[in-house]
Design a protein around this motif. Structure first.
Motif, PDB file in Angstrom:
ATOM      1  N   PRO A   4       0.833  -1.284  -0.095  1.00  0.00           N
ATOM      2  CA  PRO A   4       0.209  -0.101   0.174  1.00  0.00           C
ATOM      3  C   PRO A   4       0.865   1.324   0.016  1.00  0.00           C
ATOM      4  CG  PRO A   4      -0.075  -0.972   1.865  1.00  0.00           C
ATOM      5  CD  PRO A   4       0.529  -1.989   1.286  1.00  0.00           C
ATOM      6  N   GLU A   5       0.414   2.444  -0.909  1.00  0.00           N
ATOM      7  CA  GLU A   5       1.045   3.498  -0.778  1.00  0.00           C
ATOM      8  C   GLU A   5       0.659   4.418   0.365  1.00  0.00           C
ATOM      9  OE1 GLU A   5      -0.583   5.931  -3.938  1.00  0.00           O
ATOM     10  OE2 GLU A   5       0.830   7.635  -3.487  1.00  0.00           O
ATOM     11  N   ARG A   6       1.687   5.052   0.962  1.00  0.00           N
ATOM     12  CA  ARG A   6       1.396   5.855   2.178  1.00  0.00           C
ATOM     13  C   ARG A   6       1.215   7.357   1.596  1.00  0.00           C
ATOM     14  NH1 ARG A   6       5.980   3.747   6.495  1.00  0.00           N
ATOM     15  NH2 ARG A   6       5.168   1.271   6.522  1.00  0.00           N
ATOM     16  N   ARG A   7       0.308   8.094   2.333  1.00  0.00           N
ATOM     17  CA  ARG A   7       0.024   9.474   1.832  1.00  0.00           C
ATOM     18  C   ARG A   7      -0.323  10.083   3.238  1.00  0.00           C
ATOM     19  NH1 ARG A   7      -3.730   9.214  -3.349  1.00  0.00           N
ATOM     20  NH2 ARG A   7      -2.218   8.167  -4.897  1.00  0.00           N
ATOM     21  N   GLY A   8      -0.035  11.403   3.429  1.00  0.00           N
ATOM     22  CA  GLY A   8      -0.291  11.993   4.487  1.00  0.00           C
ATOM     23  C   GLY A   8       0.401  11.554   5.939  1.00  0.00           C
ATOM     24  N   PRO A   9       0.213  12.131   7.038  1.00  0.00           N
ATOM     25  CA  PRO A   9       1.205  11.908   8.374  1.00  0.00           C
ATOM     26  C   PRO A   9       0.635  10.574   8.528  1.00  0.00           C
ATOM     27  CG  PRO A   9      -0.684  13.479   8.684  1.00  0.00           C
ATOM     28  CD  PRO A   9      -0.605  13.508   7.178  1.00  0.00           C
ATOM     29  N   ARG A  10       1.603   9.571   8.890  1.00  0.00           N
ATOM     30  CA  ARG A  10       1.248   8.211   9.487  1.00  0.00           C
ATOM     31  C   ARG A  10       1.311   8.251  11.022  1.00  0.00           C
ATOM     32  NH1 ARG A  10       1.330   2.835   7.042  1.00  0.00           N
ATOM     33  NH2 ARG A  10       0.998   1.483   8.769  1.00  0.00           N
ATOM     34  N   PRO A  11       0.146   7.679  11.678  1.00  0.00           N
ATOM     35  CA  PRO A  11       0.100   7.706  13.115  1.00  0.00           C
ATOM     36  C   PRO A  11       1.076   6.751  13.731  1.00  0.00           C
ATOM     37  CG  PRO A  11      -1.397   6.286  12.408  1.00  0.00           C
ATOM     38  CD  PRO A  11      -0.961   6.927  11.116  1.00  0.00           C
ATOM     39  N   ALA A  12       2.075   7.208  14.675  1.00  0.00           N
ATOM     40  CA  ALA A  12       3.252   6.547  15.177  1.00  0.00           C
ATOM     41  C   ALA A  12       3.091   6.046  16.441  1.00  0.00           C
ATOM     42  CB  ALA A  12       4.545   7.507  15.050  1.00  0.00           C
ATOM     43  N   SER A  13       3.375   4.651  16.521  1.00  0.00           N
ATOM     44  CA  SER A  13       3.249   3.779  17.752  1.00  0.00           C
ATOM     45  C   SER A  13       1.781   4.102  18.309  1.00  0.00           C
ATOM     46  CB  SER A  13       4.354   4.425  19.029  1.00  0.00           C
ATOM     47  OG  SER A  13       5.576   4.439  18.139  1.00  0.00           O
ATOM     48  N   VAL A  14       0.830   4.059  17.367  1.00  0.00           N
ATOM     49  CA  VAL A  14      -0.576   3.908  18.228  1.00  0.00           C
ATOM     50  C   VAL A  14      -0.948   2.674  18.685  1.00  0.00           C
ATOM     51  CG1 VAL A  14      -3.077   4.344  17.548  1.00  0.00           C
ATOM     52  CG2 VAL A  14      -1.201   5.701  16.345  1.00  0.00           C
ATOM     53  N   PRO A  15      -1.568   2.543  19.792  1.00  0.00           N
ATOM     54  CA  PRO A  15      -1.794   1.199  20.176  1.00  0.00           C
ATOM     55  C   PRO A  15      -2.877   0.432  19.242  1.00  0.00           C
ATOM     56  CG  PRO A  15      -1.931   2.883  22.030  1.00  0.00           C
ATOM     57  CD  PRO A  15      -1.730   3.784  20.673  1.00  0.00           C
ATOM     58  N   VAL A  16      -2.947  -0.825  19.380  1.00  0.00           N
ATOM     59  CA  VAL A  16      -3.873  -1.798  18.604  1.00  0.00           C
ATOM     60  C   VAL A  16      -5.193  -1.122  19.089  1.00  0.00           C
ATOM     61  CG1 VAL A  16      -4.354  -3.967  18.022  1.00  0.00           C
ATOM     62  CG2 VAL A  16      -2.003  -3.407  18.386  1.00  0.00           C
ATOM     63  N   SER A  17      -5.355  -1.078  20.423  1.00  0.00           N
ATOM     64  CA  SER A  17      -7.038  -1.067  20.882  1.00  0.00           C
ATOM     65  C   SER A  17      -7.449   0.432  20.294  1.00  0.00           C
ATOM     66  CB  SER A  17      -6.777  -0.911  22.361  1.00  0.00           C
ATOM     67  OG  SER A  17      -6.093   0.362  22.702  1.00  0.00           O
ATOM     68  N   GLU A  18      -6.711   1.477  19.475  1.00  0.00           N
ATOM     69  CA  GLU A  18      -7.027   2.386  18.825  1.00  0.00           C
ATOM     70  C   GLU A  18      -7.468   2.305  17.395  1.00  0.00           C
ATOM     71  OE1 GLU A  18      -7.453   5.540  20.347  1.00  0.00           O
ATOM     72  OE2 GLU A  18      -6.957   4.773  22.248  1.00  0.00           O
ATOM     73  N   THR A  19      -7.172   1.353  16.862  1.00  0.00           N
ATOM     74  CA  THR A  19      -7.441   0.909  15.666  1.00  0.00           C
ATOM     75  C   THR A  19      -8.776   0.245  15.257  1.00  0.00           C
ATOM     76  OG1 THR A  19      -5.184   0.610  15.195  1.00  0.00           O
ATOM     77  CG2 THR A  19      -6.657  -0.356  13.508  1.00  0.00           C
ATOM     78  N   ALA A  20      -9.748   0.844  14.495  1.00  0.00           N
ATOM     79  CA  ALA A  20     -10.802   0.145  14.298  1.00  0.00           C
ATOM     80  C   ALA A  20     -10.991  -0.369  12.695  1.00  0.00           C
ATOM     81  CB  ALA A  20     -11.946   1.313  14.180  1.00  0.00           C
ATOM     82  N   ALA A  21     -11.726  -1.592  12.456  1.00  0.00           N
ATOM     83  CA  ALA A  21     -11.638  -2.158  11.465  1.00  0.00           C
ATOM     84  C   ALA A  21     -13.379  -2.145  10.607  1.00  0.00           C
ATOM     85  CB  ALA A  21     -11.415  -3.781  11.622  1.00  0.00           C
ATOM     86  N   VAL A  22     -13.532  -2.127   9.371  1.00  0.00           N
ATOM     87  CA  VAL A  22     -14.463  -2.013   8.883  1.00  0.00           C
ATOM     88  C   VAL A  22     -14.545  -2.869   7.572  1.00  0.00           C
ATOM     89  CG1 VAL A  22     -16.655  -0.779   7.790  1.00  0.00           C
ATOM     90  CG2 VAL A  22     -15.380   0.146   9.804  1.00  0.00           C
ATOM     91  N   VAL A  23     -15.408  -3.833   7.235  1.00  0.00           N
ATOM     92  CA  VAL A  23     -15.425  -4.551   6.016  1.00  0.00           C
ATOM     93  C   VAL A  23     -16.561  -4.001   5.192  1.00  0.00           C
ATOM     94  CG1 VAL A  23     -15.563  -6.675   4.944  1.00  0.00           C
ATOM     95  CG2 VAL A  23     -14.614  -6.540   7.124  1.00  0.00           C
ATOM     96  N   LEU A  24     -16.104  -3.702   3.807  1.00  0.00           N
ATOM     97  CA  LEU A  24     -17.126  -3.275   2.832  1.00  0.00           C
ATOM     98  C   LEU A  24     -16.933  -3.911   1.464  1.00  0.00           C
ATOM     99  CD1 LEU A  24     -16.032   0.617   3.120  1.00  0.00           C
ATOM    100  CD2 LEU A  24     -17.633  -0.385   4.306  1.00  0.00           C
ATOM    101  N   ASP A  25     -18.444  -3.787   1.024  1.00  0.00           N
ATOM    102  CA  ASP A  25     -18.070  -4.557  -0.507  1.00  0.00           C
ATOM    103  C   ASP A  25     -18.055  -3.411  -1.464  1.00  0.00           C
ATOM    104  OD1 ASP A  25     -20.621  -2.784  -0.602  1.00  0.00           O
ATOM    105  OD2 ASP A  25     -21.797  -4.482  -0.553  1.00  0.00           O
TER     106      ASP A  25
END
Length: 695
Positions: A4-25
């Motif tokens: 994947p291409e990286r664009r914009g500021p990337r979060p550094a050392s963000v805890p896993v608990s802060e990450t959300a997951a969504v599945v789309l069609d």
């Protein structure tokens, strides 16, 4: 799937608990979501997720733009107004069978959503990380050394470059030498010296006071007063220093680096005393020092102050112990009729300092010399004081002119007494000698022989001229303080010009090493020594070749290059126990003194010989030995087979005898008696060219 291409500021050392997951069609309808996604996005399953719809790939492509910032609109269900960082990943295609018939595979997309940091949040997180790292590093690194300068260097290295662009540590001059600084009330009375400094390459600090220079006094002011109480002085804008530091403009570059925008200073404050000061500056780091930074530096400085105070106490004790140790040792170099000597004492490394190792060179009657080397277990002042007791005892026993085995036996009894005093508490003022070794050797330049005994000590190395060095084969005795076991005396010939090497085990024994290997290194190091090299050069070569960089124990090394008296410097006769031969003995002595051109000593020597030979024949029998030795003094010896100790007494006016030894003691410089295997020898010394001979 492509990276994947990286664009914009990337979060550094963000805890896993802060990450959300969504599945789309493909249509952007939510197929599934995590619990965290429900708090970030108003996108329930089965409905189109408008905020994420634009992230899905266009028709006919494999993947969409993987990294993108998405700002949720106002009034969103979650109410968030901060940006989100989203990553899109293609999942395996799912079969779609409308009406029960096979259809085309439908693509699904996993979108990982993470709140993106703002610049302020990122800066605060980075600052917090630096503060936490500095606190942990300070707890681990400060106090590990007992050297004040080394501790100051450790402190500035901790502060630069993560916390500051420039850091300096200034220590009170009294602390650097181990003394306690005085109690001071105003900053103008503080006298510091720049001890350590560290800087980032970008900051300009060439005009600042260099390490080793004294800090000029700063006028007492409200700005500097908190330092006298151990409080930090926070200067968020360096312009404040220009106005309130109280230093003339020409001297200001000595204190303030060019380009710095903020500073914090904290005194090294312990037990109400100002031990020093640590100052940090920022120039390249964009944020100014904050109150949190000042509090952290104060905490670090408090740890450092305790470490500096401990190091100061150790420095004082170490300096006192070294001064005591060196004052008790003999001169490092000496030269006598028997030998030329050089002794070296080296304290232990690794913070252990001085201990109980010592050497000594004791002149004995008849131009002989005693070589002593010993080791008391332990380090510090107690070991040094215990060594002093032992060395004094050896010198006292040597004055009795005992043979090496008998001397060590008496010394062993003394150590047993010292130890019993400690056990019973009878003598708390004196340090106990709880473990010690000693080697005592006597060399006679007339006979060219050496007699030695050892109490648990390594044997000496003998290097004859033009030959290979070898350890003297000795019967090892027990360490001092064991008691009940005799010490055997080893006698061996020593050629003129030979080098005797006496040492303590710290020279050949190392942590994790074999003492036999160390002794072999010592032997090889001495193999290159020859008569053209001085003893000082040889001792330095031994240390360079054998000694580890940081010795685990203190070391005493004594080198002796032996001399021998020429045959024309000694005259010896043996007399039968006949009083009529006393006159003949006087004639022999006067004749030899005339040959040596020492006629001025004839009268006194004739009288001494007459008294001593007469007493030997009258009270001890025969045969009677008579010997003259000439060097810097004239030695006269009379030997007899009796083991009775002569006593000096003052005769009364009515006594017919008893004045012989009194006259001998008055007319000669020194006199004494020593016992031998066949009886005893009474000796006298007269200075050649001295006041007695001139009379």
């Amino acid at each position: 799937m492509r990276e994947p291409e990286r664009r914009g500021p990337r979060p550094a050392s963000v805890p896993v608990s802060e990450t959300a997951a969504v599945v789309l069609d493909d249509a952007g309808v939510v197929v599934a979501r995590s619990e965290r996604a429900a708090t970030l996005l108003d996108c329930p399953p089965g409905r189109t997720c408008a905020p994420l719809l634009g992230l899905l790939p266009r028709a006919g492509t494999e993947a969409g733009p993987a990294g993108r910032l998405v700002r949720l609109p106002d009034g969103d269900h979650a109410g968030h107004k901060f940006p989100l960082f989203c990553t899109v990943v293609r999942l395996a295609a799912q079969a779609h069978t409308p009406g029960g018939c096979d259809g085309e595979a439908e693509a699904q997309w996993l979108v990982l959503v993470t709140p993106a940091e703002t610049a302020a949040e990122a800066a605060e997180r980075d600052a917090s990380r630096r503060r936490t790292g500095l606190s942990h590093a300070a707890a681990a690194g400060i106090g590990a050394s007992l050297d004040v300068i080394e501790m100051a260097e450790t402190l500035v290295d901790l502060l630069v470059p993560d916390f500051a662009d420039l850091a300096t540590v200034d220590i009170a001059e009294q602390v650097l030498v181990g003394d306690e600084p005085p109690h001071l009330d105003t900053s103008g009375d503080v006298r510091l010296r720049r001890t350590a400094a560290a800087q980032s390459p970008e900051i300009a600090a060439e005009d600042l006071l260099a390490v080793g220079e004294a800090i000029p006094p700063v006028t007492d002011s409200a700005l500097m007063r908190p330092l006298m109480k151990g409080l930090p002085v926070l200067v968020p804008d360096v312009a404040i220093l220009h106005a309130r530091l109280g230093v003339d403009p020409e001297s200001l570059p000595l204190f303030v680096p060019r380009g710095a925008h903020s500073s914090v200073a904290v005194s090294l404050y312990a037990r109400g005393l100002i031990l020093g000061c640590v100052t940090v500056w920022r120039s390249q780091l964009p944020s100014a020092f904050s109150e949190e930074d000042a509090a952290l530096l104060q905490d670090v400085a408090s740890r450092a102050a305790l470490g500096v105070d401990n190091a100061r106490r150790y420095t004082k004790e170490h300096r006192s112990a070294v001064a005591l140790q060196r004052s008790l040792l003999p001169r490092s170099a000496s030269d006598s009729a028997a030998a030329e000597t050089v002794g070296v004492y080296q304290p232990a490394g690794g913070g252990l300092g001085v201990g109980g190792d010592w050497f000594d060179v004791i002149p004995l009657p008849s131009l002989r010399v005693a070589f002593v080397v010993g080791d008391v277990v332990g380090h510090g002042l107690e070991a040094t004081a215990a060594m002093a007791r032992l060395r004094t005892a050896v010198r006292t026993l040597a004055d009795l002119d005992l043979d090496p085995g008998e001397l060590l036996t008496h010394l062993d009894d003394l150590v047993l007494g010292f130890s019993s005093e400690q056990v019973t508490g009878a003598s708390r003022a004196e340090p106990a000698v709880l473990g010690a070794t000693c080697l005592y050797a006597v060399y006679d330049p007339v006979t060219g022989r050496c007699a030695a005994a050892t109490a648990g000590h390594p044997p000496p190395v003998l290097l004859p001229p033009g030959d290979e060095p070898a350890f003297v084969g000795m019967v090892p005795g027990p360490p001092l303080g064991v008691g009940g076991i005799p010490f055997e005396v080893t006698e061996f010939d020593v050629r003129p010009g030979s080098i005797l090497t006496f040492f303590t085990d710290g020279l050949v024994d190392s942590r994790g090493g074999d003492i036999e290997e160390g002794m072999e290194r010592l032997r090889r190091a001495l193999a290159g020594a020859n008569s053209s090299r001085s003893l000082g050069e040889i001792s330095q070569g031994v240390f360079d070749s054998v000694l580890p960089q940081e010795p685990a124990d203190d070391i005493a090394l004594l080198l002796a290059r032996t001399h021998a008296l020429a045959s024309d410097q000694v005259a010896a006769w043996e007399l039968e126990p006949d009083l009529s031969l006393v006159a003949h003995a006087r004639e022999l002595v006067v004749g030899r003194l005339s040959d040596w051109e020492l006629d001025e000593l004839g009268f006194v020597t004739e009288l001494v010989v007459s008294e001593l030979v007469t007493n030997a024949i009258r009270y001890a029998g025969g045969p009677v030995g008579l010997r003259l030795i000439r060097d810097r003094v004239l030695v006269c010896e009379v030997s007899d087979p009796s083991s009775t100790q002569p006593r000096l007494r003052r005769a009364r006016e009515t006594d017919e005898g008893g004045r012989g030894l009194f006259l001998v003691a008055q007319l000669t410089d020194r006199w004494g008696c020593r016992f031998t295997g066949s009886g005893k020898t009474i000796w006298t010394e007269q200075p050649i060219g001295g006041p007695l001979s001139a009379a």
